[in-house]
Design a protein around this motif. Structure first.
Motif, mmCIF file in Angstrom:
data_model
loop_
_atom_site.group_PDB
_atom_site.id
_atom_site.type_symbol
_atom_site.label_atom_id
_atom_site.label_comp_id
_atom_site.label_asym_id
_atom_site.label_seq_id
_atom_site.Cartn_x
_atom_site.Cartn_y
_atom_site.Cartn_z
ATOM 1 N N MET A 114 -11.315 -3.739 -5.657
ATOM 2 C CA MET A 114 -11.307 -4.919 -6.497
ATOM 3 C C MET A 114 -10.134 -5.285 -7.027
ATOM 4 N N GLY A 115 -9.076 -4.511 -7.171
ATOM 5 C CA GLY A 115 -7.592 -4.906 -7.483
ATOM 6 C C GLY A 115 -6.835 -5.978 -6.737
ATOM 7 N N LEU A 116 -6.726 -5.774 -5.435
ATOM 8 C CA LEU A 116 -6.321 -6.541 -4.437
ATOM 9 C C LEU A 116 -6.695 -7.839 -4.417
ATOM 10 N N PRO A 117 -7.975 -8.111 -4.282
ATOM 11 C CA PRO A 117 -8.210 -9.377 -4.463
ATOM 12 C C PRO A 117 -8.112 -10.238 -5.803
ATOM 13 N N LEU A 118 -8.271 -9.550 -7.032
ATOM 14 C CA LEU A 118 -7.960 -10.081 -8.204
ATOM 15 C C LEU A 118 -6.598 -10.630 -8.458
ATOM 16 N N ALA A 119 -5.762 -9.493 -7.789
ATOM 17 C CA ALA A 119 -4.172 -9.735 -7.884
ATOM 18 C C ALA A 119 -3.648 -11.029 -6.847
ATOM 19 N N LEU A 120 -4.477 -11.073 -5.796
ATOM 20 C CA LEU A 120 -4.228 -12.193 -4.883
ATOM 21 C C LEU A 120 -4.789 -13.628 -5.582
ATOM 22 N N LEU A 121 -5.973 -13.540 -5.986
ATOM 23 C CA LEU A 121 -6.496 -14.948 -6.590
ATOM 24 C C LEU A 121 -6.001 -15.108 -8.021
ATOM 25 N N ALA A 122 -5.525 -14.503 -8.679
ATOM 26 C CA ALA A 122 -4.941 -14.794 -10.154
ATOM 27 C C ALA A 122 -3.789 -14.985 -10.007
ATOM 28 N N PHE A 123 -2.636 -14.362 -9.226
ATOM 29 C CA PHE A 123 -1.325 -14.558 -9.144
ATOM 30 C C PHE A 123 -0.561 -14.886 -7.719
ATOM 31 N N GLY A 124 -1.754 -14.809 -6.659
ATOM 32 C CA GLY A 124 -0.885 -15.520 -5.532
ATOM 33 C C GLY A 124 -0.495 -14.625 -4.427
ATOM 34 N N GLN A 125 0.609 -15.234 -3.548
ATOM 35 C CA GLN A 125 1.219 -13.996 -2.843
ATOM 36 C C GLN A 125 2.033 -13.124 -3.576
ATOM 37 N N GLU A 126 2.708 -13.472 -4.688
ATOM 38 C CA GLU A 126 3.500 -12.561 -5.419
ATOM 39 C C GLU A 126 2.916 -11.467 -5.970
ATOM 40 N N GLY A 127 1.433 -11.906 -6.531
ATOM 41 C CA GLY A 127 0.616 -10.816 -7.110
ATOM 42 C C GLY A 127 0.245 -10.006 -5.908
ATOM 43 N N LEU A 128 -0.204 -10.488 -4.790
ATOM 44 C CA LEU A 128 -0.466 -9.537 -3.681
ATOM 45 C C LEU A 128 0.569 -8.701 -3.258
ATOM 46 N N LYS A 129 1.808 -8.918 -3.266
ATOM 47 C CA LYS A 129 2.705 -8.079 -2.882
ATOM 48 C C LYS A 129 2.993 -7.014 -3.932
ATOM 49 N N LEU A 130 3.013 -7.429 -5.183
ATOM 50 C CA LEU A 130 2.933 -6.258 -6.290
ATOM 51 C C LEU A 130 1.779 -5.429 -6.264
ATOM 52 N N GLY A 131 0.776 -5.947 -5.991
ATOM 53 C CA GLY A 131 -0.460 -5.084 -5.969
ATOM 54 C C GLY A 131 -0.690 -4.401 -4.799
ATOM 55 N N ILE A 132 -0.065 -4.525 -3.504
ATOM 56 C CA ILE A 132 -0.172 -3.832 -2.487
ATOM 57 C C ILE A 132 1.044 -2.565 -2.768
ATOM 58 N N SER A 133 2.036 -2.920 -3.366
ATOM 59 C CA SER A 133 2.904 -1.703 -3.795
ATOM 60 C C SER A 133 2.295 -0.802 -4.710
ATOM 61 N N PHE A 134 1.363 -1.161 -5.667
ATOM 62 C CA PHE A 134 0.703 -0.487 -6.585
ATOM 63 C C PHE A 134 -0.353 0.491 -5.620
ATOM 64 N N PHE A 135 -1.124 -0.483 -4.912
ATOM 65 C CA PHE A 135 -2.143 0.206 -4.202
ATOM 66 C C PHE A 135 -1.956 1.378 -3.359
ATOM 67 N N VAL A 136 -0.618 1.204 -2.599
ATOM 68 C CA VAL A 136 -0.055 2.180 -1.830
ATOM 69 C C VAL A 136 0.114 3.662 -2.801
ATOM 70 N N VAL A 137 0.543 3.445 -3.640
ATOM 71 C CA VAL A 137 0.766 4.779 -4.735
ATOM 72 C C VAL A 137 -0.749 5.191 -4.917
#
Length: 296
Positions: free
Chosen positions: A105-128
């Protein structure tokens, strides 16, 4: 605001519903195979293709990764207090309180809400979160820590490859980056379909622990996000993305481990269902808060 929320939440709800319908009416679907494909291929490919390009600032990634560690820490402390108060076993329910579903749920929301920058940040969070699930979460459920299990996760090596590229500035061959982008592109829709499919199969067998854990995960997510945003002095897309990722429902993988190692796995399944449905109901408000934080 309504149209913005619809554009962000609409695709997530629709794709999840597709997975739910498939889970209810499609016989013989091997969702375990799809899950293995996502974990072993799509997830490492998305991590590498998103973070390896040279426009990614290493400081940005380490900040959000550190914030993710802090969010998990706050959630664990809150979870231990909550479970002790209600006399519930930590080995069964602490992972559901500590680890948000930042992938499905988090990565799709980050991408749709904040674009590629949100996806990059979201992936860093998701990896942890993913690494913590396969170490702390696995250890809690099984009662022992196995380094070999962690070393068999391709995600580890994808993160290592990204760190090498960022540290050395070595160019990534175009064909390799394109391959990773194509493979990684299936991760988000596949995860949403798996989320819907899993919800169709899970049952709430014990209402009280499911409700306690479901509301507890939402409170833990909001509390940890607010505290960490203040602690790390985050603002803009940083803050918005962190809030989205931290407030997601209980990760489904917590049920997977409970099913393998715990006698009360059905209770954990109920916790995941209630947590997910509760978060879906609160998504418009959570998204509104995230967007407001991103505007600061």
């Amino acid at each position: 605001m309504f149209l913005t929320a619809l554009n962000i939440l609409g695709p997530i709800v629709i794709i999840t519903l597709i997975g739910y319908v498939m889970g209810r009416y499609l016989q013989g679907m091997h969702v375990e195979t799809l899950g293995e494909l996502v974990i072993l291929v799509a997830t490492p490919a998305l991590v590498f293709s998103t973070l390896a390009p040279m426009d990614v600032a290493a400081g940005m990634l380490t900040t959000i990764a550190g914030a993710a560690v802090a969010c998990v820490g706050v959630s664990i402390v809150f979870g231990l207090v909550l479970l002790r108060a209600f006399g519930m076993p930590a080995r069964s329910f602490l992972p559901s309180l500590a680890f948000p579903n930042s992938g499905n749920m988090g990565l799709p929301l980050a991408l749709l809400a904040f674009g590629q920058e949100g996806l990059k940040l979201g992936i860093s969070f998701f990896v942890v979160i993913a690494l913590a699930q396969h170490t702390v979460g696995y250890t809690l459920a099984s009662g022992n820590f196995r380094i070999g299990f962690l070393l068999r996760q391709p995600l580890i090596y994808a993160v290592g490859a990204v760190l090498v590229v960022l540290a050395t500035g070595a160019p990534v061959p175009a064909f390799l980056l394109s391959t990773a982008k194509i493979l990684g592109g299936m991760m988000i829709p596949a995860m949403l379909i798996m989320l819907g499919y899993s919800l169709a199969k899970l049952n709430v067998s014990a209402v009280k622990p499911a409700i306690i854990t479901g509301f507890g995960r939402l409170i833990a997510g909001i509390l940890s996000a607010i505290l960490v945003i203040e602690l790390f002095s985050l603002s803009g897309v940083f803050a918005g993305t962190l809030f989205v990722m931290a407030t997601m429902p209980s990760a489904i993988v917590t049920y997977v481990y409970a099913q393998r190692f715990r006698p009360d796995a059905d209770h954990v399944a109920g916790a995941v269902v209630v947590s997910t449905l509760l978060t879906f109901a609160c998504l418009p408000v959570l998204l509104w808060i995230a967007l407001r934080l991103a505007e600061q």
